[in-house]
Design a protein around this motif. Structure first.
Motif, short mmCIF file in Angstrom:
data_model
loop_
_atom_site.label_atom_id
_atom_site.label_comp_id
_atom_site.label_asym_id
_atom_site.label_seq_id
_atom_site.Cartn_x
_atom_site.Cartn_y
_atom_site.Cartn_z
N ASP A 95 12.66 24.43 82.89
CA ASP A 95 13.46 23.22 83.17
C ASP A 95 14.95 23.49 82.93
O ASP A 95 15.81 22.75 83.42
CB ASP A 95 13.02 22.05 82.26
CG ASP A 95 11.74 21.38 82.77
OD1 ASP A 95 11.27 21.73 83.87
OD2 ASP A 95 11.21 20.50 82.06
N PHE A 107 16.64 23.38 80.00
CA PHE A 107 17.28 22.55 78.97
C PHE A 107 17.09 23.10 77.55
O PHE A 107 17.51 22.48 76.57
CB PHE A 107 16.71 21.13 78.99
CG PHE A 107 16.88 20.41 80.31
CD1 PHE A 107 18.08 20.47 81.00
CD2 PHE A 107 15.83 19.66 80.85
CE1 PHE A 107 18.24 19.80 82.21
CE2 PHE A 107 15.98 18.98 82.06
CZ PHE A 107 17.19 19.05 82.74
N ASN A 167 13.03 22.40 75.18
CA ASN A 167 13.23 21.04 75.68
C ASN A 167 12.83 20.92 77.14
O ASN A 167 13.14 21.80 77.94
CB ASN A 167 14.70 20.65 75.55
CG ASN A 167 15.24 20.84 74.14
OD1 ASN A 167 14.56 20.51 73.18
ND2 ASN A 167 16.45 21.37 74.02
N ALA A 218 11.98 18.03 80.61
CA ALA A 218 12.08 16.68 81.17
C ALA A 218 10.67 16.18 81.41
O ALA A 218 9.85 16.86 82.03
CB ALA A 218 12.84 16.72 82.48
N LYS A 265 12.56 9.06 83.40
CA LYS A 265 12.54 10.42 82.84
C LYS A 265 12.99 10.39 81.37
O LYS A 265 13.81 9.55 80.98
CB LYS A 265 13.43 11.38 83.65
CG LYS A 265 14.89 11.00 83.69
CD LYS A 265 15.73 12.06 84.39
CE LYS A 265 17.22 11.76 84.24
NZ LYS A 265 18.09 12.82 84.76
N PHE A 272 13.99 13.00 77.98
CA PHE A 272 14.31 14.35 77.49
C PHE A 272 13.48 14.59 76.23
O PHE A 272 13.62 13.87 75.25
CB PHE A 272 15.81 14.44 77.16
CG PHE A 272 16.28 15.82 76.79
CD1 PHE A 272 16.84 16.65 77.75
CD2 PHE A 272 16.19 16.29 75.48
CE1 PHE A 272 17.30 17.92 77.42
CE2 PHE A 272 16.63 17.56 75.14
CZ PHE A 272 17.20 18.39 76.11
N GLU A 273 12.61 15.59 76.29
CA GLU A 273 11.72 15.86 75.16
C GLU A 273 12.06 17.15 74.42
O GLU A 273 12.17 18.20 75.04
CB GLU A 273 10.27 16.02 75.67
CG GLU A 273 9.63 14.75 76.12
CD GLU A 273 8.14 14.96 76.43
OE1 GLU A 273 7.40 13.97 76.30
OE2 GLU A 273 7.74 16.07 76.80
N SER A 289 20.78 20.12 71.65
CA SER A 289 19.83 19.60 72.64
C SER A 289 20.29 18.23 73.14
O SER A 289 20.22 17.92 74.33
CB SER A 289 18.43 19.50 72.04
OG SER A 289 17.95 20.78 71.66
N ALA A 347 21.07 16.85 76.87
CA ALA A 347 20.43 15.64 77.40
C ALA A 347 21.47 14.67 77.96
O ALA A 347 21.32 14.13 79.06
CB ALA A 347 19.61 14.96 76.31
N ASN A 402 23.06 15.81 81.18
CA ASN A 402 22.18 15.71 82.33
C ASN A 402 21.71 14.28 82.63
O ASN A 402 20.77 14.07 83.38
CB ASN A 402 20.98 16.64 82.15
CG ASN A 402 21.37 18.10 82.36
OD1 ASN A 402 21.49 18.56 83.49
ND2 ASN A 402 21.61 18.82 81.28
N PHE A 455 20.28 11.85 80.80
CA PHE A 455 19.08 11.23 80.23
C PHE A 455 19.48 10.03 79.37
O PHE A 455 20.50 10.07 78.69
CB PHE A 455 18.31 12.22 79.36
CG PHE A 455 17.55 13.25 80.15
CD1 PHE A 455 16.22 13.06 80.48
CD2 PHE A 455 18.18 14.42 80.57
CE1 PHE A 455 15.51 14.01 81.21
CE2 PHE A 455 17.49 15.38 81.31
CZ PHE A 455 16.16 15.18 81.63
N MET A 458 15.85 10.29 74.41
CA MET A 458 15.38 11.56 73.89
C MET A 458 14.19 11.26 73.01
O MET A 458 14.18 10.25 72.30
CB MET A 458 16.46 12.14 72.98
CG MET A 458 17.07 13.42 73.44
SD MET A 458 18.31 13.96 72.24
CE MET A 458 17.58 15.53 71.78
#
Length: 218
Positions: free
Chosen positions: A58, A60, A78, A80, A125, A127-128, A151, A155, A158, A160, A163
């Protein structure tokens, strides 16, 4: 070793293998894995490594690199997560006959499906932060907190809005808390029993809870 000796960078494909090597040595300590024995120290763990590689793809994920020796001091993998993926993952898991894998991801999927943060926050979506790992030689230096902070920057950059992390250890929970994540749901590992009444997740102290933790990015 001071902080200035570490570089924090997005993990490039050229370092994917090195990250997997790092995880083989450092990740088996993670409480949920340790309790079911999915991955063992230094031994390849294809099911989990496939999951790790897909996450890194991904673009990230972050690693802390020791500038002196190019050694990986820590990583935050990380990814998505998109609406509908948990359902898909639950479906796919029916074809996996590895009990340990099913026990770990079955629990994570079940809790996330029930929580449904996508509907709760009206987003498509998330962010994980999926895996947080620090090399034993570098622990206690604030690297995990910095990996979380870096991180979060990725996020935000991008776009997000939320999180989250499936914090399976007290260590990750404390780090997430320090970064102003709140608890969406807390699960006691020892509440889960098999047909014989034995604990499925016999985690060791101080790791008694798995917490889904989240933070809104405005």
């Amino acid at each position: 070793m001071s902080h200035t000796m570490l570089d924090y960078v997005v993990i490039p494909p050229t370092r994917f293998d090195a990250v997997i090597d790092h995880l083989r040595i450092n990740f088996p300590d993670e409480p949920l894995n340790a309790s079911v024995g999915l991955c063992l120290h230094g031994i390849p763990c294809p099911l989990l490594e496939h999951h790790d590689l897909k996450t890194m793809e991904d673009g990230f994920s972050i690693m802390a690199i020791d500038k002196e020796n190019e050694k990986i001091a820590g990583v935050a993998l990380n990814g998505a997560s998109k609406k509908g993926e948990t359902e898909k993952s639950i479906e796919e898991m029916k074809d996996i006959d590895n009990l340990q894998y099913r026990r770990i991801f079955g629990l994570l999927n079940e809790v996330n499906l029930e929580l449904d943060l996508f509907s709760k926050y009206n987003i498509d979506k998330i962010f994980e932060v999926r895996i947080l790992s620090v090399d034993a030689a570098y622990r206690g230096k604030g690297i995990a907190k910095e990996l979380f902070a870096q991180s979060e920057a990725v996020a935000r950059k991008n776009g997000f809005k939320l999180m989250k992390t499936d914090a399976t250890s007290l260590f990750t929970q404390k780090v997430a808390e320090s970064q102003e994540f709140w608890v969406e749901k807390s699960v006691n590992y020892h509440d889960y029993k098999d047909e014989q009444g034995r604990k499925i997740y016999d985690t060791r102290p101080p790791h008694f809870h798995y917490k889904v933790m989240a933070k809104k990015l405005e």
